[in-house]
Design an enzyme around this catalytic site. Structure first.
Site, PDB file in Angstrom:
ATOM      1  N   ASP A   1      -4.910   1.440  -5.448  1.00  0.00           N
ATOM      2  CA  ASP A   1      -3.475   1.334  -5.232  1.00  0.00           C
ATOM      3  C   ASP A   1      -2.963  -0.055  -5.613  1.00  0.00           C
ATOM      4  OD1 ASP A   1      -4.906   0.230  -3.140  1.00  0.00           O
ATOM      5  OD2 ASP A   1      -3.574   0.943  -1.569  1.00  0.00           O
ATOM      6  N   HIS A   2      -3.806  -1.066  -5.397  1.00  0.00           N
ATOM      7  CA  HIS A   2      -3.440  -2.447  -5.739  1.00  0.00           C
ATOM      8  C   HIS A   2      -4.714  -3.272  -5.750  1.00  0.00           C
ATOM      9  CE1 HIS A   2      -4.180  -3.466  -1.575  1.00  0.00           C
ATOM     10  NE2 HIS A   2      -3.427  -2.441  -1.221  1.00  0.00           N
TER      11      HIS A   2
ATOM     12  N   SER B   1       0.790  -1.230   0.000  1.00  0.00           N
ATOM     13  CA  SER B   1       0.000   0.000   0.000  1.00  0.00           C
ATOM     14  C   SER B   1       0.822   1.280   0.000  1.00  0.00           C
ATOM     15  CB  SER B   1      -0.956   0.014   1.192  1.00  0.00           C
ATOM     16  OG  SER B   1      -1.968  -0.952   1.016  1.00  0.00           O
TER      17      SER B   1
ATOM     18  N   HIS C   1      -8.736  -8.396   3.279  1.00  0.00           N
ATOM     19  CA  HIS C   1      -7.730  -9.115   4.068  1.00  0.00           C
ATOM     20  C   HIS C   1      -8.384 -10.168   4.959  1.00  0.00           C
ATOM     21  CE1 HIS C   1      -3.986  -7.255   2.956  1.00  0.00           C
ATOM     22  NE2 HIS C   1      -4.407  -6.038   3.231  1.00  0.00           N
TER      23      HIS C   1
ATOM     24  N   PHE D   1     -12.339  11.235  13.483  1.00  0.00           N
ATOM     25  CA  PHE D   1     -13.621  10.705  13.934  1.00  0.00           C
ATOM     26  C   PHE D   1     -13.525   9.368  14.649  1.00  0.00           C
ATOM     27  CE2 PHE D   1     -14.382  13.400  10.197  1.00  0.00           C
ATOM     28  CZ  PHE D   1     -15.198  14.356  10.770  1.00  0.00           C
TER      29      PHE D   1
ATOM     30  N   ASP E   1     -19.996   8.395  13.282  1.00  0.00           N
ATOM     31  CA  ASP E   1     -19.058   8.841  12.251  1.00  0.00           C
ATOM     32  C   ASP E   1     -19.806   9.331  11.021  1.00  0.00           C
ATOM     33  OD1 ASP E   1     -17.091   7.907  13.928  1.00  0.00           O
ATOM     34  OD2 ASP E   1     -16.698   6.077  12.771  1.00  0.00           O
TER      35      ASP E   1
ATOM     36  N   GLU F   1     -10.013   8.575  -0.174  1.00  0.00           N
ATOM     37  CA  GLU F   1      -9.664   7.153  -0.134  1.00  0.00           C
ATOM     38  C   GLU F   1     -10.779   6.339   0.506  1.00  0.00           C
ATOM     39  OE1 GLU F   1      -6.446   3.965   1.738  1.00  0.00           O
ATOM     40  OE2 GLU F   1      -6.947   5.821   2.796  1.00  0.00           O
TER      41      GLU F   1
ATOM     42  N   GLU G   1     -13.955   9.463  22.768  1.00  0.00           N
ATOM     43  CA  GLU G   1     -15.026   8.532  22.418  1.00  0.00           C
ATOM     44  C   GLU G   1     -14.816   7.181  23.092  1.00  0.00           C
ATOM     45  OE1 GLU G   1     -17.277   7.100  18.312  1.00  0.00           O
ATOM     46  OE2 GLU G   1     -15.174   7.691  18.247  1.00  0.00           O
TER      47      GLU G   1
ATOM     48  N   ASP H   1      -9.894  -2.620   1.343  1.00  0.00           N
ATOM     49  CA  ASP H   1      -8.704  -3.453   1.542  1.00  0.00           C
ATOM     50  C   ASP H   1      -8.789  -4.268   2.826  1.00  0.00           C
ATOM     51  OD1 ASP H   1      -5.622  -3.943   1.186  1.00  0.00           O
ATOM     52  OD2 ASP H   1      -5.791  -3.014   3.163  1.00  0.00           O
TER      53      ASP H   1
END
Length: 582
Positions: free
Chosen positions: A390-391, A121, A353, A300, A318, A344, A247, A349
């Site tokens: 990005d990938h 990344s 994973h 946030f 949020d 983004e 929070e 991603d």
């Protein structure tokens, strides 16, 4: 004198490689390919595309730029998300279009790193934001930077799109649902031999006096301290150990230097007589009067922001990616010189994973909603919008005669012809979904979907790896269909953006000073076309666009003005020798 008798024809095929003293040798292939190398590769790629542009003296330019990065969004992810969106709307799904599917320009980007076949990344983000390919897990450096080597970062730092935009007087902003100091956003302002140096506790003690952590770079150094809008997560890297998170009150900050960087950011703006504001939940963001502020910091969450499907949409929760995009544009659009905004969708991603296809696709659709929000607020005739990744990831989508409209998150319509067991349309190449017997989620693309289902993988791993295939690039706006075509290195993208928006080394283009003007010169002799020639950048030498430049990372054959001696080329010459026997 030799006399050949008889008649015979011998075809001799020889491959000849011409090299001069300036040609790359085997030894030179091992040299470090630094910033200038990748800048020149981008210039070659730009010339190749601009030579076919019909508009030469009147090329349009982008006043504004919005770059959307779907972290881990490969082609299979985009396709599956499109189907899911359609099915959620009550359609079959396959014929649905996402926002970027209607963009007129589509290309592919190669995501390898300098020392890695499969992109990581922060290194991919450096290519995407800085125009330079670099080493695995470093950020904002060229290939001279070495992982966790503080001193290697001093001579290897490279500027980013945000540097270029600020030099041109544009407002700048970053929006992400990851930590604001995470790998992808960090490439826009940071220079670090390790993506993990998000606060000083992660920097080795021996390096702390010489190398700043990424959070400090963001508030103290250029261009970070001048970024108008910063919206994302990661309060833990801004707060000292003695401070509790507002929070998650049982959690403390992670900084060891005792500094509260949120307070430091506010003090810096006050000292510079700038109107600035800090928020940490959706309710506070909704109450802002954007006419009264020039700088906005929103953190946030303690770490990454919640996945969209888990997000609390209330005032104490949020904001969505779309909410943050609208807020950023409310500030950035005030600048008459234009703006650069990077958004983004970073949690695509993370879900991949985990082999959690539901959240990965849902996050992709959350980013699409943000794109639609932006499109409603900007003028596409003066705004370049680029959507890419990005990938990729190791998600696959397949089936045997799977019928139209079949639930994309469910099992295929047929079982395996080897073991007779069912399998899902979406599978992963590796990751935590490996099991015997294999995992078969029964998701049906409905309200009752189990959001935590893990899809099966072929190889067991605690975390799924990234995918190595090219990623899509979609573009809309000035020069999009000229610049974003074909296949190119990921490091080309920011240079193409800079050309469209007159940033960086292309900042004088909007003033009529353009090194890329003029249609290619093609001289026709008989039925054979000569090489196409375009103007050189600085050398004054014509550059022959030969077969070696048909690939962006190929080599140029440069003809000097005196003697027309080839500097270097890789050529294949076919020689036919005919012997006539008499």
């Amino acid at each position: 004198m030799v006399t050949l008798k008889g008649l015979g024809v011998i075809l001799l095929w020889t491959i000849t490689i011409y090299r001069s003293e300036n040609a790359p040798t085997q030894a030179q292939h091992g040299k470090i390919l630094d910033q200038e190398y990748w800048y020149e590769q981008a210039r070659i790629a730009l010339r190749k595309r601009l030579q076919y542009s019909l508009e030469t003296d009147r090329r349009p330019f982008a006043k504004n730029v919005i770059l959307f990065v779907g972290d881990g969004m490969g082609v299979a992810t985009a396709t599956a998300a499109r189907i899911l969106r359609g099915q959620r709307l009550g359609k079959q799904g396959e014929d649905h279009d996402l926002a970027w599917d209607s963009f007129p320009a589509v290309a592919l980007a190669k995501t390898f790193n300098m020392d890695a076949q499969i992109g990581e990344s922060s290194a991919c983000a450096t290519a995407l934001m800085c125009g330079v390919k670099t080493n695995f897990e470093t950020v904002g450096l060229d290939a001279r930077g070495r992982f966790e080597n503080c001193f290697s970062s001093f001579s290897s730092r490279v500027p980013s799109l945000i540097d270029w935009a600020q030099e041109s007087g544009k407002s700048t902003g970053i929006v992400t649902n990851t930590r604001i100091t995470h790998a992808t956003p960090a490439a826009l302002y940071g220079h670090s031999p390790s993506r993990y140096w998000e606060d000083d506790s992660k920097v080795p003690p021996t390096a702390r006096k010489s190398c700043k952590d990424l959070a400090r770079q963001l508030i103290e150094n250029d261009p970070g301290r001048n970024i108008n809008v910063l919206l994302g997560g990661g309060r833990r890297h801004w707060l000292p150990k003695v401070a509790h998170d507002p929070e998650m009150t049982k959690e403390e900050g992670r900084r060891l230097d005792g500094r509260n960087l949120i307070d430091d950011w506010l003090r810096d703006k006050k000292k510079r007589l700038s109107k600035a504001h800090y928020v940490w939940n959706k309710g506070q963001l909704d109450q802002i009067d954007y006419n009264e502020i020039d700088y906005l910091l929103g953190l946030f969450s303690y770490s990454h922001m919640d996945f969209e499907t888990d997000r609390d949409p209330g005032p104490h929760g949020d904001p969505s990616l779309a909410d943050m995009t609208r807020s950023a544009l409310a500030i950035l659009l005030k600048n008459p010189k234009g703006f650069l905004l990077v958004v983004e969708g970073g949690r695509i991603d993370h879900a991949h994973h985990y082999n959690n296809a539901f959240r990965a696709l849902d996050e992709t659709l959350a980013m699409e909603t943000a794109i639609l929000a932006a499109l409603a607020l900007v003028n596409p005739t003066e705004t370049l919008i680029v959507v890419t990744s990005d990938h990729s990831h190791v998600l696959t989508m397949g089936g045997q005669a799977t019928p139209r409209g079949h639930p994309i998150l469910g099992p295929d319509s047929k079982v395996s012809d080897v073991d007779g067991q069912p399998y899902t349309t979406i599978l992963y190449g590796n990751g935590p979904g490996y099991a015997t017997p294999r995992i078969v989620p029964m998701n049906l693309s409905s309200v009752g979907e189990d959001r935590n289902q893990v899809h099966g993988s072929a190889v067991p791993r605690q975390w799924a790896t990234h995918g190595g295939e090219d990623v899509p690039v979609y573009a809309l706006g000035p020069l999009a269909t000229t610049l974003f075509t074909g296949t190119f290195d990921q490091s080309y993208i920011p240079h193409a953006i800079a050309y469209s928006a007159c940033l960086g080394e292309h900042r004088l283009r909007c003033q009529g000073l353009n090194n890329y003007t003029g249609a290619p010169l093609t001289v026709q002799i008989g039925n054979c076309a000569q090489h196409e020639i375009t103007n050189g950048i600085n050398s004054g030498q014509p550059i022959v666009i030969a077969s070696s430049v048909m690939s962006d990372d190929g080599q140029l054959r440069i003809i000097t003005n005196s003697g027309r001696k080839p500097v270097y080329t890789n050529s294949i010459v076919f020689i036919v020798i005919i012997f006539i026997k008499t």
